[in-house]
Scaffold this active site. Structure first.
Site, PDB file in Angstrom:
ATOM      1  N   HIS A  69      37.676  55.789  45.854  1.00 17.26           N
ATOM      2  CA  HIS A  69      36.567  55.514  46.547  1.00 17.26           C
ATOM      3  C   HIS A  69      35.521  56.040  46.361  1.00 17.26           C
ATOM      4  CE1 HIS A  69      39.673  52.955  48.892  1.00 17.26           C
ATOM      5  NE2 HIS A  69      39.042  52.134  47.912  1.00 17.26           N
ATOM      6  N   VAL A  80      40.959  55.921  22.338  1.00 18.81           N
ATOM      7  CA  VAL A  80      40.576  57.147  23.486  1.00 18.81           C
ATOM      8  C   VAL A  80      40.520  57.712  24.370  1.00 18.81           C
ATOM      9  CG1 VAL A  80      39.963  55.012  25.033  1.00 18.81           C
ATOM     10  CG2 VAL A  80      37.555  56.739  24.334  1.00 18.81           C
ATOM     11  N   TYR A 135      35.291  49.754  55.766  1.00 16.42           N
ATOM     12  CA  TYR A 135      36.450  49.903  55.825  1.00 16.42           C
ATOM     13  C   TYR A 135      36.790  48.184  56.353  1.00 16.42           C
ATOM     14  CZ  TYR A 135      38.832  53.499  53.071  1.00 16.42           C
ATOM     15  OH  TYR A 135      38.969  54.149  51.901  1.00 16.42           O
ATOM     16  N   GLU A 144      38.763  60.340  52.452  1.00 13.45           N
ATOM     17  CA  GLU A 144      37.503  60.858  52.111  1.00 13.45           C
ATOM     18  C   GLU A 144      36.282  61.676  52.212  1.00 13.45           C
ATOM     19  OE1 GLU A 144      37.375  56.066  51.786  1.00 13.45           O
ATOM     20  OE2 GLU A 144      39.629  55.896  50.554  1.00 13.45           O
TER      21      GLU A 144
HETATM   22  C1  LIG Z   1      39.654  56.966  35.553  1.00 10.31           C
HETATM   23  C2  LIG Z   1      39.189  56.721  34.189  1.00 10.31           C
HETATM   24  C3  LIG Z   1      39.005  57.320  32.966  1.00 10.31           C
HETATM   25  C4  LIG Z   1      38.296  56.411  32.013  1.00 10.31           C
HETATM   26  N1  LIG Z   1      38.109  57.111  30.727  1.00 10.31           N
HETATM   27  C5  LIG Z   1      37.706  56.712  30.131  1.00 10.31           C
HETATM   28  C6  LIG Z   1      36.969  57.467  28.733  1.00 10.31           C
HETATM   29  O1  LIG Z   1      36.321  58.421  28.849  1.00 10.31           O
HETATM   30  N2  LIG Z   1      36.113  56.591  27.778  1.00 10.31           N
HETATM   31  C7  LIG Z   1      36.247  54.503  28.152  1.00 10.31           C
HETATM   32  O2  LIG Z   1      35.822  54.578  26.523  1.00 10.31           O
HETATM   33  N3  LIG Z   1      36.722  53.944  28.675  1.00 10.31           N
HETATM   34  C8  LIG Z   1      37.547  55.211  29.850  1.00 10.31           C
HETATM   35  N4  LIG Z   1      37.417  54.590  30.885  1.00 10.31           N
HETATM   36  C9  LIG Z   1      37.048  53.067  30.917  1.00 10.31           C
HETATM   37  C10 LIG Z   1      36.500  52.606  31.284  1.00 10.31           C
HETATM   38  O3  LIG Z   1      36.934  52.285  32.785  1.00 10.31           O
HETATM   39  C11 LIG Z   1      36.245  50.821  31.622  1.00 10.31           C
HETATM   40  O4  LIG Z   1      37.058  49.968  31.985  1.00 10.31           O
HETATM   41  C12 LIG Z   1      36.388  50.442  29.281  1.00 10.31           C
HETATM   42  O5  LIG Z   1      34.845  50.758  29.123  1.00 10.31           O
HETATM   43  C13 LIG Z   1      35.325  48.482  29.451  1.00 10.31           C
HETATM   44  O6  LIG Z   1      34.489  48.331  30.535  1.00 10.31           O
HETATM   45  P1  LIG Z   1      33.571  46.807  30.052  1.00 10.31           P
HETATM   46  O7  LIG Z   1      32.673  46.953  30.427  1.00 10.31           O
HETATM   47  O8  LIG Z   1      33.648  47.513  28.528  1.00 10.31           O
HETATM   48  O9  LIG Z   1      34.897  46.398  30.308  1.00 10.31           O
HETATM   49  P2  LIG Z   1      35.779  45.156  30.894  1.00 10.31           P
HETATM   50  O10 LIG Z   1      34.036  43.981  30.691  1.00 10.31           O
HETATM   51  O11 LIG Z   1      35.683  45.977  32.649  1.00 10.31           O
HETATM   52  O12 LIG Z   1      36.194  44.267  30.311  1.00 10.31           O
HETATM   53  C14 LIG Z   1      37.730  45.288  30.462  1.00 10.31           C
HETATM   54  C15 LIG Z   1      38.547  44.095  30.015  1.00 10.31           C
HETATM   55  O13 LIG Z   1      38.434  43.331  30.661  1.00 10.31           O
HETATM   56  C16 LIG Z   1      39.043  42.035  29.615  1.00 10.31           C
HETATM   57  N5  LIG Z   1      38.575  41.162  30.655  1.00 10.31           N
HETATM   58  C17 LIG Z   1      37.488  41.198  31.284  1.00 10.31           C
HETATM   59  N6  LIG Z   1      37.033  39.988  31.977  1.00 10.31           N
HETATM   60  C18 LIG Z   1      37.979  39.373  31.872  1.00 10.31           C
HETATM   61  C19 LIG Z   1      38.313  37.747  32.306  1.00 10.31           C
HETATM   62  N7  LIG Z   1      37.667  36.970  32.290  1.00 10.31           N
HETATM   63  N8  LIG Z   1      39.348  37.339  31.575  1.00 10.31           N
HETATM   64  C20 LIG Z   1      40.000  38.368  30.393  1.00 10.31           C
HETATM   65  N9  LIG Z   1      40.360  39.316  30.183  1.00 10.31           N
HETATM   66  C21 LIG Z   1      39.394  39.381  30.716  1.00 10.31           C
HETATM   67  C22 LIG Z   1      38.212  42.176  28.720  1.00 10.31           C
HETATM   68  O14 LIG Z   1      38.216  41.607  27.727  1.00 10.31           O
HETATM   69  C23 LIG Z   1      38.835  43.708  28.693  1.00 10.31           C
HETATM   70  O15 LIG Z   1      39.633  44.177  27.337  1.00 10.31           O
HETATM   71  C24 LIG Z   1      38.414  55.256  32.100  1.00 10.31           C
HETATM   72  C25 LIG Z   1      38.844  54.078  33.390  1.00 10.31           C
HETATM   73  C26 LIG Z   1      38.975  54.699  33.950  1.00 10.31           C
HETATM   74  C27 LIG Z   1      39.445  54.294  35.174  1.00 10.31           C
HETATM   75  C1  HEM Z   2      42.920  50.047  54.135  1.00 12.64           C
HETATM   76  C2  HEM Z   2      42.368  50.112  52.774  1.00 12.64           C
HETATM   77  C3  HEM Z   2      41.917  50.288  51.332  1.00 12.64           C
HETATM   78  C4  HEM Z   2      42.730  50.483  50.388  1.00 12.64           C
HETATM   79  C5  HEM Z   2      44.464  50.313  50.499  1.00 12.64           C
HETATM   80  C6  HEM Z   2      42.869  50.153  48.875  1.00 12.64           C
HETATM   81  C7  HEM Z   2      43.307  50.344  47.972  1.00 12.64           C
HETATM   82  C8  HEM Z   2      43.108  49.344  46.829  1.00 12.64           C
HETATM   83  C9  HEM Z   2      43.607  50.492  45.853  1.00 12.64           C
HETATM   84  C10 HEM Z   2      44.760  50.446  45.454  1.00 12.64           C
HETATM   85  C11 HEM Z   2      41.889  50.991  44.431  1.00 12.64           C
HETATM   86  C12 HEM Z   2      42.915  50.856  42.399  1.00 12.64           C
HETATM   87  C13 HEM Z   2      42.922  52.434  42.433  1.00 12.64           C
HETATM   88  C14 HEM Z   2      43.348  53.062  41.250  1.00 12.64           C
HETATM   89  O1  HEM Z   2      44.296  52.555  40.941  1.00 12.64           O
HETATM   90  O2  HEM Z   2      42.434  52.453  40.374  1.00 12.64           O
HETATM   91  C15 HEM Z   2      41.594  50.679  44.917  1.00 12.64           C
HETATM   92  C16 HEM Z   2      39.696  50.714  44.491  1.00 12.64           C
HETATM   93  C17 HEM Z   2      38.871  50.495  44.329  1.00 12.64           C
HETATM   94  N1  HEM Z   2      38.364  49.731  45.882  1.00 12.64           N
HETATM   95 FE1  HEM Z   2      40.031  50.439  47.383  1.00 12.64          FE
HETATM   96  N2  HEM Z   2      40.770  49.951  49.186  1.00 12.64           N
HETATM   97  C18 HEM Z   2      41.141  49.729  50.581  1.00 12.64           C
HETATM   98  C19 HEM Z   2      39.654  49.949  51.009  1.00 12.64           C
HETATM   99  C20 HEM Z   2      38.799  49.769  50.032  1.00 12.64           C
HETATM  100  C21 HEM Z   2      36.815  49.467  50.664  1.00 12.64           C
HETATM  101  C22 HEM Z   2      36.428  49.877  52.588  1.00 12.64           C
HETATM  102  C23 HEM Z   2      36.649  49.303  50.009  1.00 12.64           C
HETATM  103  C24 HEM Z   2      35.151  48.939  49.818  1.00 12.64           C
HETATM  104  C25 HEM Z   2      34.906  47.682  50.028  1.00 12.64           C
HETATM  105  C26 HEM Z   2      37.329  49.452  48.600  1.00 12.64           C
HETATM  106  C27 HEM Z   2      36.587  49.395  47.390  1.00 12.64           C
HETATM  107  C28 HEM Z   2      37.626  50.222  46.107  1.00 12.64           C
HETATM  108  C29 HEM Z   2      36.060  49.252  44.488  1.00 12.64           C
HETATM  109  C30 HEM Z   2      35.359  49.035  44.725  1.00 12.64           C
HETATM  110  C31 HEM Z   2      38.027  50.012  43.796  1.00 12.64           C
HETATM  111  C32 HEM Z   2      37.607  50.464  42.378  1.00 12.64           C
HETATM  112  C33 HEM Z   2      37.892  48.577  42.106  1.00 12.64           C
HETATM  113  C34 HEM Z   2      37.834  48.788  40.059  1.00 12.64           C
HETATM  114  O3  HEM Z   2      37.459  50.138  39.630  1.00 12.64           O
HETATM  115  O4  HEM Z   2      38.019  47.851  39.770  1.00 12.64           O
HETATM  116  N3  HEM Z   2      38.347  49.507  49.074  1.00 12.64           N
HETATM  117  N4  HEM Z   2      41.409  50.761  46.722  1.00 12.64           N
END
Ligand SMILES: Cc1cc2nc3c(=O)[nH]c(=O)nc-3n(C[C@H](O)[C@H](O)[C@H](O)COP(=O)(O)OP(=O)(O)OC[C@H]3O[C@@H](n4cnc5c(N)ncnc54)[C@H](O)[C@@H]3O)c2cc1C
Ligand code: HEM
Length: 403
Positions: free
Chosen positions: A84, A276, A94, A136
């Site tokens: 977050h 990666v 929230y 947070e």
């Molecule tokens: C903590 C963390 C660390 C990370 N570190 C790295 C890193 O060091 N290097 C790295 O390369 N990445 C890393 N990632 C992953 C990165 O954040 C992205 O998720 C990655 O680059 C893919 O993003 P994108 O926008 O290209 O793909 P997106 O457009 O987000 O798509 C992601 C996947 O979802 C699928 N998808 C999307 N839409 C649909 C749909 N409608 N139906 C079915 N499938 C769908 C796509 O085919 C794709 O496989 C990390 C993620 C996290 C959470």
């Molecule tokens: C009690 C309230 C909430 C709970 C239980 C919750 C729970 C979660 C969980 C489980 C994740 C995934 C974390 C991970 O594994 O990466 C997440 C991600 C996230 N949350 Fe929340 N959340 C809460 C409130 C909020 C609020 C208020 C916002 C703001 C609008 C928010 C925005 C997001 C966003 C943007 C992500 C990342 C999503 C993604 O990467 O696809 N959340 N949250």
């Protein structure tokens, strides 16, 4: 919360177990309809592939199951809090999420949603929201008060783009304001956000910092995500590879994440990565090398072949220099000239390394695709490694339930 309210929450556990994803899917579609501006805050790729709906469903279920003693969820809540903060989620958000979550419970449960049940969920939500905003707040404060620190989004210039393999490219990011960058714990990530014309939205993504902290720049290493079968290609990774050039500006949120090397320890470390997934582990490895650590280190990496294998050269150089670093590389298919010591054909099988990978008192850091993490976790557990010594990170919303 009253005892009666806690009982009502516990009574919804079987429903959440069966219909949790339907509830969170309804919740997100409702929230994006009423608050479309939040589409700029959420990762719309994770909405498309369903990972965020599953992650939230698992979190709500775990909360309901532990409503008597939510303190057991502290590590899960901490992980969410870091995510977050890296997305600049603030207390005022929230109220919006709470409003749509409660309305969704009503709409999905229909007649089953009595006034008492909704009041119980309102109280439970508020309790969790208070816990999370408190956590947070302290993470924001820590990020803001560090040397070179900040909160929210800060513009960074891409000074250098370096190709590391056929599909991984590194980006060297320097603050446009000329200031310092905050140090981070090896293993942490940053969020990067940019405008995506095809969605007409700003979109954030997380990328692990792939080098040791250095005070002046952040390096991320991004894999070009190609959609398998009917799935679309990754939106941001492809844009970073194709459209973003040296000199361009990206917005960056400060380092966050709890998948970090315990730098106080002196015991051995085993790094196990797939593809990666090596990036956060590379930062840990570079940190150990730069501090001339005496810790014994094992580097185990698997990928499809040498063409997609990034960072082999610097790690080989380090292995020759360090003395206490050993690396083992697994390729799906091994070219004939690669049949040398330290290279193996097939997926990463720790069993093939045996005592070379199982070290006394070691910590194991695992990162890669979800099935990879599951396999390594289960194999380590089967070899007698304790749960506490295994640390892992998913490159997406937490979907794995391992124990
Ligand atoms: C903590 C963390 C660390 C990370 N570190 C790295 C890193 O060091 N290097 C790295 O390369 N990445 C890393 N990632 C992953 C990165 O954040 C992205 O998720 C990655 O680059 C893919 O993003 P994108 O926008 O290209 O793909 P997106 O457009 O987000 O798509 C992601 C996947 O979802 C699928 N998808 C999307 N839409 C649909 C749909 N409608 N139906 C079915 N499938 C769908 C796509 O085919 C794709 O496989 C990390 C993620 C996290 C959470
Ligand atoms: C009690 C309230 C909430 C709970 C239980 C919750 C729970 C979660 C969980 C489980 C994740 C995934 C974390 C991970 O594994 O990466 C997440 C991600 C996230 N949350 Fe929340 N959340 C809460 C409130 C909020 C609020 C208020 C916002 C703001 C609008 C928010 C925005 C997001 C966003 C943007 C992500 C990342 C999503 C993604 O990467 O696809 N959340 N949250």
């Amino acid at each position: 919360m009253t005892t009666a309210q806690k009982e009502l929450i516990k009574a919804t556990v079987p429903i959440l177990r069966e219909h949790g994803v339907a509830l969170t899917t309804h919740f997100y579609s409702r929230m994006f309809k009423h608050n479309p501006e939040l589409k700029n805050v959420f990762n719309m790729g994770n909405q498309g592939n369903g990972k965020q709906q599953l992650s939230l469903a698992l979190a709500v279920l775990a909360y309901a199951e532990h409503i008597e003693d939510p303190s057991v969820l502290v590590s899960a809540v901490t992980k969410i809090g870091h995510k977050h903060v890296s997305l600049d989620i603030r207390p005022e958000h929230y109220a919006i999420v709470g409003q749509h979550l409660l309305a969704s419970i009503k709409e999905v449960l229909g007649e089953g949603a009595t006034d008492e049940l909704i009041a119980a969920w309102a109280a439970a939500y508020q309790q969790l929201a208070d816990l999370m905003t408190g956590l947070e707040k302290s993470l924001y404060s820590e990020a803001a008060t560090k040397e070179g620190g900040w909160t929210g989004w800060r513009p960074f210039i891409v000074k250098q783009k370096v190709k590391e393999s056929e599909e991984i490219t590194s980006f060297y990011l320097y603050p446009s304001d000329g200031g310092k960058v905050a140090d981070f714990l090896p293993g942490q990530y940053i969020s990067v956000r940019l405008f995506l014309p095809e969605l007409n939205l700003i979109q954030p993504r997380q990328y692990s910092l792939s080098s040791a902290p250095n005070g002046s720049y952040y390096r991320i290493s991004v894999k070009r995500e190609s959609g398998a079968g009917d799935e679309p290609d990754g939106m941001i990774s492809n844009r970073l590879h194709d459209a973003v050039q040296e000199g361009d500006v990206l917005e960056v949120a400060p380092p966050a994440g709890d998948f970090t090397l315990d730098t106080a320890k002196q015991t051995p470390v085993v790094f196990i990565s797939g593809g990666v997934g090596q990036t956060p582990l590379l930062s840990m490895l570079e940190y150990l090398a730069s501090t001339e650590s005496n810790r014994e280190i094992v580097w185990v990496h698997g990928c499809r072949n040498r063409r997609v294998h990034a960072f082999n050269e610097p790690i080989t150089t380090l292995e020759a220099r360090h003395g206490r670093l050993q690396k083992h590389i697994f390729y799906d298919s091994l070219d004939e000239d690669m049949a040398v010591e330290g290279y193996y054909e097939g997926v990463v099988e720790l069993d093939r390394l045996k005592e070379q990978a199982l070290l006394q008192d070691a910590d194991y850091y695992v990162c890669g695709p979800a099935p990879f993490i599951r396999k390594q976790f289960e194999d380590l557990a089967a070899m007698g490694v304790s749960r506490e010594a295994i640390h892992y990170e998913e490159f997406g919303p937490a979907n794995l339930v391992l124990s």
